[in-house]
Design an enzyme around this catalytic site. Structure first.
Site, PDB file in Angstrom:
ATOM      1  N   LYS A   1       0.714   5.841 -10.180  1.00 41.25           N
ATOM      2  CA  LYS A   1      -0.139   4.720 -10.602  1.00 41.25           C
ATOM      3  C   LYS A   1      -0.490   4.935 -12.065  1.00 41.25           C
ATOM      4  O   LYS A   1      -1.069   5.972 -12.423  1.00 41.25           O
ATOM      5  CB  LYS A   1      -1.429   4.694  -9.780  1.00 41.25           C
ATOM      6  CG  LYS A   1      -1.224   4.169  -8.387  1.00 41.25           C
ATOM      7  CD  LYS A   1      -2.547   3.941  -7.673  1.00 41.25           C
ATOM      8  CE  LYS A   1      -2.304   3.297  -6.314  1.00 41.25           C
ATOM      9  NZ  LYS A   1      -1.272   3.951  -5.497  1.00 41.25           N
TER      10      LYS A   1
ATOM     11  N   ASP B   1       3.885   2.462  -9.197  1.00 44.69           N
ATOM     12  CA  ASP B   1       3.153   1.600  -8.265  1.00 44.69           C
ATOM     13  C   ASP B   1       2.591   0.411  -9.024  1.00 44.69           C
ATOM     14  O   ASP B   1       2.377   0.487 -10.245  1.00 44.69           O
ATOM     15  CB  ASP B   1       1.956   2.371  -7.662  1.00 44.69           C
ATOM     16  CG  ASP B   1       2.374   3.292  -6.525  1.00 44.69           C
ATOM     17  OD1 ASP B   1       3.522   3.219  -6.075  1.00 44.69           O
ATOM     18  OD2 ASP B   1       1.518   4.096  -6.095  1.00 44.69           O
ATOM     19  N   MET B   2       2.309  -0.694  -8.319  1.00 45.28           N
ATOM     20  CA  MET B   2       1.660  -1.836  -8.978  1.00 45.28           C
ATOM     21  C   MET B   2       0.219  -1.926  -8.486  1.00 45.28           C
ATOM     22  O   MET B   2      -0.049  -1.770  -7.302  1.00 45.28           O
ATOM     23  CB  MET B   2       2.422  -3.125  -8.648  1.00 45.28           C
ATOM     24  CG  MET B   2       1.994  -4.301  -9.484  1.00 45.28           C
ATOM     25  SD  MET B   2       2.137  -4.039 -11.275  1.00 45.28           S
ATOM     26  CE  MET B   2       3.827  -4.509 -11.584  1.00 45.28           C
TER      27      MET B   2
ATOM     28  N   GLN C   1       4.544  -7.538  -6.094  1.00 45.11           N
ATOM     29  CA  GLN C   1       3.695  -7.892  -4.944  1.00 45.11           C
ATOM     30  C   GLN C   1       3.875  -9.373  -4.603  1.00 45.11           C
ATOM     31  O   GLN C   1       3.543 -10.247  -5.416  1.00 45.11           O
ATOM     32  CB  GLN C   1       2.225  -7.632  -5.306  1.00 45.11           C
ATOM     33  CG  GLN C   1       1.932  -6.186  -5.655  1.00 45.11           C
ATOM     34  CD  GLN C   1       0.778  -6.063  -6.660  1.00 45.11           C
ATOM     35  OE1 GLN C   1       0.722  -6.806  -7.641  1.00 45.11           O
ATOM     36  NE2 GLN C   1      -0.113  -5.120  -6.427  1.00 45.11           N
TER      37      GLN C   1
ATOM     38  N   ARG D   1      10.734  -2.185  -5.656  1.00 47.53           N
ATOM     39  CA  ARG D   1      10.048  -2.186  -4.362  1.00 47.53           C
ATOM     40  C   ARG D   1       9.313  -3.519  -4.216  1.00 47.53           C
ATOM     41  O   ARG D   1       8.543  -3.893  -5.112  1.00 47.53           O
ATOM     42  CB  ARG D   1       9.039  -1.037  -4.305  1.00 47.53           C
ATOM     43  CG  ARG D   1       8.196  -1.030  -3.026  1.00 47.53           C
ATOM     44  CD  ARG D   1       6.978  -0.125  -3.129  1.00 47.53           C
ATOM     45  NE  ARG D   1       7.335   1.256  -3.391  1.00 47.53           N
ATOM     46  CZ  ARG D   1       6.490   2.138  -3.930  1.00 47.53           C
ATOM     47  NH1 ARG D   1       5.260   1.788  -4.280  1.00 47.53           N
ATOM     48  NH2 ARG D   1       6.887   3.383  -4.147  1.00 47.53           N
TER      49      ARG D   1
ATOM     50  N   THR E   1       7.483  -2.786   3.822  1.00 46.93           N
ATOM     51  CA  THR E   1       6.639  -3.555   4.752  1.00 46.93           C
ATOM     52  C   THR E   1       6.697  -2.923   6.134  1.00 46.93           C
ATOM     53  O   THR E   1       7.692  -2.287   6.490  1.00 46.93           O
ATOM     54  CB  THR E   1       7.108  -5.035   4.843  1.00 46.93           C
ATOM     55  OG1 THR E   1       6.230  -5.743   5.724  1.00 46.93           O
ATOM     56  CG2 THR E   1       8.540  -5.176   5.348  1.00 46.93           C
ATOM     57  N   HIS E   2       5.588  -3.119   6.908  1.00 50.16           N
ATOM     58  CA  HIS E   2       5.596  -2.687   8.312  1.00 50.16           C
ATOM     59  C   HIS E   2       5.741  -3.892   9.213  1.00 50.16           C
ATOM     60  O   HIS E   2       5.744  -3.761  10.426  1.00 50.16           O
ATOM     61  CB  HIS E   2       4.273  -1.967   8.651  1.00 50.16           C
ATOM     62  CG  HIS E   2       3.882  -0.980   7.628  1.00 50.16           C
ATOM     63  ND1 HIS E   2       3.004  -1.266   6.615  1.00 50.16           N
ATOM     64  CD2 HIS E   2       4.317   0.288   7.423  1.00 50.16           C
ATOM     65  CE1 HIS E   2       2.897  -0.221   5.830  1.00 50.16           C
ATOM     66  NE2 HIS E   2       3.684   0.728   6.288  1.00 50.16           N
TER      67      HIS E   2
ATOM     68  N   ARG F   1      -8.465   1.274   2.077  1.00 50.41           N
ATOM     69  CA  ARG F   1      -7.547   0.123   1.937  1.00 50.41           C
ATOM     70  C   ARG F   1      -6.694  -0.035   3.197  1.00 50.41           C
ATOM     71  O   ARG F   1      -6.442  -1.137   3.656  1.00 50.41           O
ATOM     72  CB  ARG F   1      -6.639   0.308   0.714  1.00 50.41           C
ATOM     73  CG  ARG F   1      -7.289  -0.139  -0.587  1.00 50.41           C
ATOM     74  CD  ARG F   1      -6.250  -0.482  -1.637  1.00 50.41           C
ATOM     75  NE  ARG F   1      -5.435   0.647  -2.006  1.00 50.41           N
ATOM     76  CZ  ARG F   1      -5.804   1.609  -2.820  1.00 50.41           C
ATOM     77  NH1 ARG F   1      -7.011   1.569  -3.373  1.00 50.41           N
ATOM     78  NH2 ARG F   1      -5.005   2.602  -3.117  1.00 50.41           N
TER      79      ARG F   1
HETATM   80  C1  LIG Z   1       6.090   2.133   0.685  1.00 49.11           C
HETATM   81  C2  LIG Z   1       4.966   1.230   0.317  1.00 49.11           C
HETATM   82  C3  LIG Z   1       4.513   1.202  -0.988  1.00 49.11           C
HETATM   83  C4  LIG Z   1       3.492   0.324  -1.372  1.00 49.11           C
HETATM   84  N1  LIG Z   1       3.127   0.251  -2.692  1.00 49.11           N
HETATM   85  C5  LIG Z   1       2.220  -0.687  -3.052  1.00 49.11           C
HETATM   86  C6  LIG Z   1       1.898  -0.903  -4.431  1.00 49.11           C
HETATM   87  O1  LIG Z   1       2.433  -0.252  -5.360  1.00 49.11           O
HETATM   88  N2  LIG Z   1       0.978  -1.855  -4.729  1.00 49.11           N
HETATM   89  C7  LIG Z   1       0.363  -2.617  -3.750  1.00 49.11           C
HETATM   90  O2  LIG Z   1      -0.440  -3.494  -4.081  1.00 49.11           O
HETATM   91  N3  LIG Z   1       0.625  -2.395  -2.448  1.00 49.11           N
HETATM   92  C8  LIG Z   1       1.527  -1.470  -2.077  1.00 49.11           C
HETATM   93  N4  LIG Z   1       1.810  -1.295  -0.743  1.00 49.11           N
HETATM   94  C9  LIG Z   1       0.928  -1.916   0.288  1.00 49.11           C
HETATM   95  C10 LIG Z   1       1.378  -3.320   0.658  1.00 49.11           C
HETATM   96  O3  LIG Z   1       1.177  -4.170  -0.443  1.00 49.11           O
HETATM   97  C11 LIG Z   1       0.589  -3.862   1.858  1.00 49.11           C
HETATM   98  O4  LIG Z   1      -0.770  -3.875   1.568  1.00 49.11           O
HETATM   99  C12 LIG Z   1       0.802  -3.059   3.142  1.00 49.11           C
HETATM  100  O5  LIG Z   1       2.108  -2.573   3.234  1.00 49.11           O
HETATM  101  C13 LIG Z   1       0.553  -3.944   4.373  1.00 49.11           C
HETATM  102  O6  LIG Z   1       1.439  -5.046   4.378  1.00 49.11           O
HETATM  103  P1  LIG Z   1       2.656  -5.183   5.419  1.00 49.11           P
HETATM  104  O7  LIG Z   1       3.812  -5.756   4.665  1.00 49.11           O
HETATM  105  O8  LIG Z   1       2.899  -3.911   6.075  1.00 49.11           O
HETATM  106  O9  LIG Z   1       2.251  -6.333   6.402  1.00 49.11           O
HETATM  107  P2  LIG Z   1       0.942  -6.655   7.241  1.00 49.11           P
HETATM  108  O10 LIG Z   1       1.042  -8.121   7.496  1.00 49.11           O
HETATM  109  O11 LIG Z   1      -0.301  -6.140   6.610  1.00 49.11           O
HETATM  110  O12 LIG Z   1       1.165  -5.842   8.603  1.00 49.11           O
HETATM  111  C14 LIG Z   1       2.226  -6.109   9.478  1.00 49.11           C
HETATM  112  C15 LIG Z   1       2.165  -5.194  10.692  1.00 49.11           C
HETATM  113  O13 LIG Z   1       2.298  -3.826  10.292  1.00 49.11           O
HETATM  114  C16 LIG Z   1       1.462  -2.986  11.080  1.00 49.11           C
HETATM  115  N5  LIG Z   1       0.431  -2.369  10.189  1.00 49.11           N
HETATM  116  C17 LIG Z   1       0.107  -2.782   8.939  1.00 49.11           C
HETATM  117  N6  LIG Z   1      -0.864  -1.985   8.404  1.00 49.11           N
HETATM  118  C18 LIG Z   1      -1.153  -1.063   9.347  1.00 49.11           C
HETATM  119  C19 LIG Z   1      -2.070   0.031   9.402  1.00 49.11           C
HETATM  120  N7  LIG Z   1      -2.865   0.324   8.366  1.00 49.11           N
HETATM  121  N8  LIG Z   1      -2.102   0.786  10.523  1.00 49.11           N
HETATM  122  C20 LIG Z   1      -1.274   0.508  11.579  1.00 49.11           C
HETATM  123  N9  LIG Z   1      -0.390  -0.523  11.568  1.00 49.11           N
HETATM  124  C21 LIG Z   1      -0.324  -1.301  10.491  1.00 49.11           C
HETATM  125  C22 LIG Z   1       0.863  -3.886  12.125  1.00 49.11           C
HETATM  126  O14 LIG Z   1       1.745  -3.925  13.231  1.00 49.11           O
HETATM  127  C23 LIG Z   1       0.863  -5.240  11.443  1.00 49.11           C
HETATM  128  O15 LIG Z   1       0.837  -6.312  12.343  1.00 49.11           O
HETATM  129  C24 LIG Z   1       2.861  -0.481  -0.370  1.00 49.11           C
HETATM  130  C25 LIG Z   1       3.329  -0.457   0.954  1.00 49.11           C
HETATM  131  C26 LIG Z   1       4.377   0.356   1.296  1.00 49.11           C
HETATM  132  C27 LIG Z   1       4.866   0.318   2.712  1.00 49.11           C
END
Ligand SMILES: Cc1cc2nc3c(=O)[nH]c(=O)nc-3n(C[C@H](O)[C@H](O)[C@H](O)COP(=O)(O)OP(=O)(O)OC[C@H]3O[C@@H](n4cnc5c(N)ncnc54)[C@H](O)[C@@H]3O)c2cc1C
Length: 311
Positions: free
Chosen positions: A100, A137-138, A166, A187, A229-230, A291
């Site tokens: 960051k 990172d952003m 993002q 990413r 993404t998850h 977060r």
């Molecule tokens: C490798 C990586 C790097 C990242 N880098 C950055 C960055 O540089 N800047 C930035 O702003 N953001 C970053 N993020 C965070 C990202 O922006 C999201 O806030 C975060 O990934 C949640 O979004 P999602 O796409 O997983 O979907 P969501 O819609 O939030 O979640 C989808 C599903 O994933 C599962 N899930 C999500 N969060 C959780 C949790 N905390 N515990 C358990 N299950 C969960 C659940 O099943 C949920 O229904 C990063 C994320 C990843 C994976």
């Protein structure tokens, strides 16, 4: 976005809550489920465990918003230490670092961009010497232009440096077009900060639609997309778009956070996909933990129980 997200993010800024939570040992269940530990050694141990399962990692030394040159230098030193440790243990092939810019001086008045660029160069040089790479990172939208400008400068000497975009920002589809060139590692995530409607989509569905538009641009382009993404729907859509655009496995990768959907990480890797796990570590785990809880308020009761039992 979840109704609880804003209050949890606000609570995260309370000093009282911070003091209470920070006295929890890092070994308490809720903390270690998201952060493997406070030291470089704990991060490298987690790297080795994940490597055994066929997973790659990107390591993030936790520390944000530094307004202090010495603190920024300490963060740089922490990255050099972990890169050295990875190298010594022969783990750099599958491990890079995420940085960051605010943690290495970007927020310093007047000289911030210059200091952050020089510090980032130092980390990129050490990463290259160890045979690996850096991804920037952003952070919140007020820093997007400056972070992309620093990325452009860094890529002159270190073209392997990764960017993060993002999908919740209105501007991101255009940024994806600008960054989808050969060799460009990007990413794509949804975005983790609380942003105003003037710059960001507020509705979850609009963020998802933007994520898919950005995926199309990146997967159809010449770069190396890193799909962070998850979300099961986004993972499925990304997989089918990858085949539609004739992308071979290994010409893109999936990324997920440490401790989130570990079975899915393993399933994708077993299916031949490249999967990278983002591992945060260090003393400053509080903001990161809050977060993650804001994204998943269902985990709050688990969190409150560990707070009461302090185990
Ligand atoms: C490798 C990586 C790097 C990242 N880098 C950055 C960055 O540089 N800047 C930035 O702003 N953001 C970053 N993020 C965070 C990202 O922006 C999201 O806030 C975060 O990934 C949640 O979004 P999602 O796409 O997983 O979907 P969501 O819609 O939030 O979640 C989808 C599903 O994933 C599962 N899930 C999500 N969060 C959780 C949790 N905390 N515990 C358990 N299950 C969960 C659940 O099943 C949920 O229904 C990063 C994320 C990843 C994976």
């Amino acid at each position: 976005m979840s109704l609880l997200r804003q209050p949890i993010l606000l609570l995260a800024r309370s000093e009282k809550v911070k003091n209470l939570v920070s006295t929890m040992p890092v070994s308490s269940g809720i903390v270690t489920s998201y952060v493997p530990g406070e030291t470089a050694e704990s991060a490298v141990d987690a790297t080795a465990r994940l490597a055994d399962d066929g997973l790659r990692v990107t390591l993030d030394f936790l520390g944000e918003d530094t307004l202090d040159v010495e603190q920024a230098e300490k963060t740089v030193a922490a990255y050099l230490e972990v890169l050295q440790e990875l190298s010594t243990r022969g783990l750099t092939r599958g491990a890079e670092v995420s940085v960051k810019l605010s943690a290495i001086g970007q927020a310093l008045p007047e000289v911030g961009d210059k200091v952050a660029l020089e510090n980032a160069r130092t980390i990129c040089r050490a990463a290259r010497n160890s045979g690996t790479t850096v991804t920037l990172d952003m952070e919140d939208h007020t820093t997007t232009d400056r972070t992309l400008a620093t990325l452009r400068e860094l890529r002159k000497d270190f073209p392997e440096t990764g960017a993060v975009l993002q999908a919740y920002l209105h501007r991101t589809e255009a940024d994806c077009r600008a960054l989808a060139y050969e060799g460009s590692r990007v990413r794509l995530c949804k975005g983790a900060y609380s942003e105003p409607e003037t710059v960001a989509f507020q509705d979850r569905l609009d963020v998802d639609k933007s994520y898919v538009r950005c995926l199309k641009v990146l997967l159809a382009g010449q770069g190396y997309p890193m799909i962070a993404t998850h979300d099961p729907r986004m993972v499925e859509i990304a997989s089918s778009l990858a085949s539609r655009y004739g992308r071979a496995q290994g010409s893109y990768e999936f990324q997920m956070l440490y401790g989130i959907r570990p079975e899915e990480q393993k399933r994708l890797a077993d299916a031949g996909e490249t999967v990278r796990v983002y591992i945060p570590y260090g003393l400053e785990w509080y903001g990161y933990l809050m977060r993650r809880l804001a994204e998943r308020p269902q985990n709050l009761s688990f969190f409150l129980k560990s707070l009461i039992s302090k185990k």
